[in-house]
Motif scaffolding. Structure first.
Motif, mmCIF file in Angstrom:
data_model
loop_
_atom_site.group_PDB
_atom_site.id
_atom_site.type_symbol
_atom_site.label_atom_id
_atom_site.label_comp_id
_atom_site.label_asym_id
_atom_site.label_seq_id
_atom_site.Cartn_x
_atom_site.Cartn_y
_atom_site.Cartn_z
ATOM 1 N N THR A 117 0.968 -1.188 -0.119
ATOM 2 C CA THR A 117 0.045 -0.035 -0.293
ATOM 3 C C THR A 117 1.068 1.312 0.041
ATOM 4 O O THR A 117 0.373 2.404 -0.709
ATOM 5 C CB THR A 117 -0.902 0.110 1.074
ATOM 6 O OG1 THR A 117 -1.714 -1.289 1.329
ATOM 7 C CG2 THR A 117 -2.047 1.268 1.153
ATOM 8 N N VAL A 137 -7.405 2.877 -4.410
ATOM 9 C CA VAL A 137 -6.263 2.431 -3.594
ATOM 10 C C VAL A 137 -6.358 0.708 -3.601
ATOM 11 O O VAL A 137 -5.493 0.038 -3.841
ATOM 12 C CB VAL A 137 -5.907 2.933 -2.154
ATOM 13 C CG1 VAL A 137 -4.737 2.180 -1.730
ATOM 14 C CG2 VAL A 137 -5.317 4.430 -2.643
ATOM 15 N N LEU A 138 -7.382 0.437 -2.935
ATOM 16 C CA LEU A 138 -7.747 -1.016 -2.540
ATOM 17 C C LEU A 138 -7.962 -1.919 -3.583
ATOM 18 O O LEU A 138 -7.527 -2.975 -3.597
ATOM 19 C CB LEU A 138 -8.974 -1.132 -1.423
ATOM 20 C CG LEU A 138 -8.913 -0.399 -0.258
ATOM 21 C CD1 LEU A 138 -10.191 -0.717 0.683
ATOM 22 C CD2 LEU A 138 -7.736 -0.717 0.590
ATOM 23 N N LEU A 184 -4.524 -2.445 -4.746
ATOM 24 C CA LEU A 184 -3.747 -3.476 -3.823
ATOM 25 C C LEU A 184 -4.186 -5.028 -4.318
ATOM 26 O O LEU A 184 -3.392 -6.012 -4.116
ATOM 27 C CB LEU A 184 -4.303 -3.171 -2.447
ATOM 28 C CG LEU A 184 -3.680 -4.017 -1.366
ATOM 29 C CD1 LEU A 184 -2.121 -4.056 -1.298
ATOM 30 C CD2 LEU A 184 -4.050 -3.621 -0.098
#
Length: 260
Positions: free
Chosen positions: A139, A186-187, A190
């Protein structure tokens, strides 16, 4: 002011619910499962199938893509914001947030639970000792690449000892929309970089845990004002067991095996 407000109650099983229009009980991870007469997170645009990894965030995503209120929030079936409304559950009376409590708080962008303090070590070290740290380190890479202006703030979790946890909040819709754009960008990145199958079912839920650390980063970078409200735990927390498990993780390298 808060007349057009809805707070999602993330639920993975049937449980006692407050009789208040303010709340919308939502079955998270509903895809492929029998319902229990509450809103499901597998309707409309959704990521319900990702619930084993994203936890209550599948309810957040459902609300983001399918609802529209002036304020939107998230609590859990066993964890609410403390307020003045009497909610009888498990034969005990709990005091939870209601609209009158919101009005008394006044006009604010975001309402959050009181920060949880980690007295022994930093947020990063606590995560590293209790969970597998690879997803968190990845992250950092994502933030540095996609959101470089956020990187220095994210780095501060290596020194900070408190944060707004639990993925609990109430936000003005405009703030909520911007936050979700950042968070899920972002997730999802990821998710593209980490093979979740290398982790067991407990540790594969790292998306939900990392999102807890991203919230303050986003708020601080964007200068979002907030007020804090205490948390009302519906079920008793075994602090002795929780503390013992932490010390075991810190000094023996034994990772957590379940939530507390």
């Amino acid at each position: 002011m808060y007349e057009n407000t809805k707070i999602i109650i993330a639920m993975h099983k049937d449980y006692e619910k407050p009789d208040l229009d303010l709340y919308l009980p939502c079955q998270v991870g509903a895809e492929g499962k029998e319902g229990f007469n509450v809103q499901r997170d597998d309707e409309g645009e959704n990521i319900s199938s990702l619930n084993p990894y994203f936890c209550e965030l599948t309810g957040v995503y459902y609300a983001w893509k399918n609802l529209k209120y002036d304020y939107i929030g998230l609590v859990h079936y066993r964890r609410y914001f403390k307020g003045s409304f009497s909610f009888k559950v498990n034969n005990k009376v709990k005091k939870i947030l209601c609209k009158e409590d919101l009005e008394r708080l006044g006009d604010i962008d975001v309402i959050l639970p009181k920060k949880r303090k980690y007295y022994i070590e930093t947020l990063y070290n606590h995560y590293k000792h209790t969970m597998y740290v690879e997803p968190l380190d990845v992250t950092f890479e994502i933030i540095k690449e996609k959101y470089p202006s956020y990187y220095m703030e994210f780095e501060k979790i290596k020194h900070r000892r408190s944060a707004h946890m639990f993925n609990m909040f109430i936000m003005k819709w405009e703030v909520f929309d911007k936050y979700c754009n950042f968070l899920f960008d972002v997730l999802f990145e990821l998710k593209n970089r980490i093979d979740v199958t290398k982790y067991d079912s407990f540790h594969a839920r790292f998306f939900g845990r990392i999102s807890e650390l991203l919230l303050d980063v986003w708020l601080n970078v964007n200068g979002i004002s907030y007020k804090e409200v205490k948390v009302e735990n519906i079920e008793k927390v075994n602090w002795f067991k929780k503390g013992f498990s932490f010390l075991k993780s810190k000094f023996t390298g034994k990772k957590y095996e379940k939530s507390f």
